[in-house]
Scaffold this active site. Structure first.
Site, PDB file in Angstrom:
ATOM      1  NE  ARG A 130     -16.246  25.438  -1.017  1.00  0.00           N
ATOM      2  CZ  ARG A 130     -16.630  26.267  -0.042  1.00  0.00           C
ATOM      3  NH1 ARG A 130     -16.875  27.542  -0.313  1.00  0.00           N
ATOM      4  NH2 ARG A 130     -16.767  25.830   1.199  1.00  0.00           N
ATOM      5  CD  GLU A 192     -23.126  30.980   9.014  1.00  0.00           C
ATOM      6  OE1 GLU A 192     -24.346  30.831   8.794  1.00  0.00           O
ATOM      7  OE2 GLU A 192     -22.277  30.840   8.131  1.00  0.00           O
ATOM      8  CG  ASN A 269     -27.485  31.221   6.975  1.00  0.00           C
ATOM      9  OD1 ASN A 269     -26.483  30.897   6.360  1.00  0.00           O
ATOM     10  ND2 ASN A 269     -27.451  32.063   8.004  1.00  0.00           N
ATOM     11  CG  ASP A 320     -26.878  27.265   8.708  1.00  0.00           C
ATOM     12  OD1 ASP A 320     -27.023  28.251   7.980  1.00  0.00           O
ATOM     13  OD2 ASP A 320     -25.788  26.666   8.835  1.00  0.00           O
TER      14      ASP A 320
END
Length: 588
Positions: A130, A192, A269, A320
């Site tokens: 990014r 994750e 999360n 999430d």
């Protein structure tokens, strides 16, 4: 002509004229120094607002391409970068951790750096990057194997590099770094995989670590190579040892509020997604089960790494609904210093800049099922029936009750940055109207393996649109207008003093809307989906606008029924730069 008038110090003018090195003062004034863009967000407050008004609602139709640059090769995946502009050079990052230097007048490549990525990297949501950050005579950016690299601005040679974390455990890094007072400040990716979210600060000149701050309770921070303080209180909100793999990745990077001298980072999360596991067993007395500081915004002292305050948007998170979305410093119409943040959970929050205290929250998407609202303290009013079921209570023990939840786990708003206009006082929020079937499953932690404990299928909520760009009054939460788009919106937004809102669509359109009405006043087809971040700057008396085009990101990888809907879209990798010639600037 640009009507924006400001007074800058003689030292800034001198540094700009010489273009010797980018200073802290130049970074602090990035938004008003319109011939440069040296920070992500076009200023560390992340407003993504330019005071330039040469291009306006009347003459934007005369905007024409100046040049286009192809990233080349076979590495055409999601292109989410924000260009940086300094001393006649544009710097962009590309998928697979590449960085390019381009002549801003001709579009000619000056140099290219390709990170040597090892086998076995574990990026969650495409091989994106990014953007970078400029300070001194260096440009800094992160790589998919969880490293931070400092390159010489003129040559692209490596000055130093350092490891943020172990990529084999699931860590990576995709955000643009943040520079404050000579420190390069980074987060991490990998939520994750049961990693631990952390913010790190390094000396920009040497790469030496100055401080670290984990964002999950029970973990120790460091300062100048020594242990400093524990984050939170051990087992105050986490049962047993689950804090050791608690997630909370700081994967979107942060902002800096100069008025309060505070870094603001979002923590993602908690891990695993299955919230019943994170609230199982016998908690210690007083344990709230909120799993701090996951799904939170966190104020951090930039000099020591100490946590100054936190605000948790989704306690006991189980959908999430990452809490990483950018926190934008602004002043409301009454002159109050506020933060605005549009959470993945579907609510737009206003916080006090002094201490992160809750001010208000309003929905910015049409359908929210998991909560009926936000109470006066900022805590959600949960709809308990919409919590995915506990698999241990299922008859077969393999799958908990399936529920339909909205927004989907990709969020009412995901990473794609919103913009604030100093001209209108409104936020312009890229959002998506979608939901999901979601259920919980048993899971155990294994290093380097996905640590979800959930299954899901994303579905559109409406037939006529998924993407929705909304103009939102932060004082009231009122939607001033809405621009609907067939495919999900997944790129950044920019506003200008000329009354324009620039953004792109996955269908390849680069658009300018009227900031007061939402009317389309200009459009250009770029040939691939836009998931990048537009910028504008002034060069030799003319205003330029750039955006990168190249479809990808999380949607085609995780989008379920939505991914099928947009499977026809072509990948790409092209920077488009537009200009308004002087002879057309006054033509309506």
């Amino acid at each position: 002509m640009n009507k924006f008038i400001t007074i800058v110090t003689a030292s800034i003018l001198s540094a700009t004229a010489a273009h010797a090195q980018v200073t802290e003062e130049m970074i602090a004034n990035d938004q008003i120094m319109t011939d440069q863009i040296v920070t992500n967000g076009m200023g560390r407050a992340l407003q993504r607002y330019s005071p330039l008004d040469t291009i306006n609602k009347d003459n934007v139709k005369n905007l024409v391409p100046a040049w286009a640059f192809s990233l080349g090769g076979e590495k055409q995946r999601g292109q989410e970068t924000q260009p940086l502009i300094y001393d006649g050079v544009m710097y962009i990052t590309g998928s697979y951790s590449r960085l390019y230097a381009i002549d801003v007048m001709t579009g000619e490549e000056l140099w290219q750096y390709d990170a040597r990525l090892p086998e076995g990297i574990l990026p969650c949501c495409d091989v994106v990057n990014r953007g970078g950050a400029i300070y001194g005579d260096k440009i800094f950016f992160g790589t998919l194997d969880a490293r931070i690299v400092a390159l010489d601005l003129k040559t692209g040679d490596v000055v130093w590099r350092d490891q943020i974390a172990d990529y084999k455990a699931g860590y990576s890094y995709t955000a643009a770094p943040l520079i404050v007072d000579g420190l390069v400040i980074t987060g991490n990716s990998g939520g994750e995989f049961g990693i631990i979210g952390e913010v790190q600060a390094r000396d920009a000149e040497t790469g030496d670590m100055v401080w670290t701050r984990p964002v999950i309770e029970g973990h120790m921070g460091t300062l100048n190579g020594e242990e400093s303080t524990m984050t939170g209180t051990l087992n105050a909100t986490w049962p047993g040892d689950m804090w050791k793999t608690g997630g909370g990745a700081t994967w979107l990077g942060g902002s800096y509020d100069a008025d309060t001298d505070t870094l603001v980072f979002g923590a993602g999360n908690p891990a695993p997604w299955n919230s019943h596991l994170r609230n199982a067993g016998t908690p210690v007395e007083g344990n709230t089960g909120d799993n701090l500081y996951a799904a939170s915004r966190i104020g951090i002292d930039p000099h020591t790494g100490e946590i100054k305050w936190h605000f948790q948007t989704t306690p006991r998170e189980g959908w999430d609904y990452d809490g990483v979305n950018e926190v934008v410093a602004y002043e409301d119409r009454a002159g109050n210093k506020r933060f605005g943040t549009a959470d993945r959970n579907g609510f737009f929050y206003v916080l006090n800049r002094e201490d992160g205290a809750f001010v208000s929250a309003k929905p910015f998407v049409k359908d929210i099922t998991w909560a009926s609202g936000i109470d006066d303290t900022g805590r959600p009013i949960f709809n308990e029936d919409n919590r995915p079921g506990d698999p241990s209570a299922a008859t077969d023990g393999n799958k908990g009750e399936v529920v339909f939840s909205s927004p989907s786990f990709l969020g009412g708003k995901n990473w794609m940055p919103m913009a604030f206009s100093q001209k209108t006082g409104n936020f312009y929020v890229p959002s998506n109207e979608w939901g999901m079937d979601i259920w919980n499953e048993p899971i155990t932690y294994k290093k380097g393996a996905a640590y979800l404990g959930s299954g899901f299928t994303i579905k559109p909520n409406y037939e006529d649109h998924i993407g929705s760009l909304k103009a939102i009054d932060p004082d009231t939460g009122e939607w001033k207008w809405e621009y609907k788009n067939d495919a999900p919106l997944w790129g950044g937004v920019m506003t200008t003093g000329g009354g324009l809102v620039f953004f792109g669509t996955p269908e390849g359109k680069f658009l300018a809307l009227d900031d007061e009405t939402g009317e389309t006043v200009w459009s250009f087809q770029t040939g691939s989906g836009i998931v990048g971040q537009p910028v504008t700057w002034e060069q030799d008396g003319e205003q330029y606008v750039s955006v990168i085009s190249g479809w990808g990101g999380a949607v085609p990888l995780w989008g379920g029924d939505v991914a099928k809907k947009v499977s026809y879209l072509n990948q790409g990798g092209m920077v488009w730069t537009f200009r308004l010639p002087r002879d057309l600037a006054m033509i309506k």
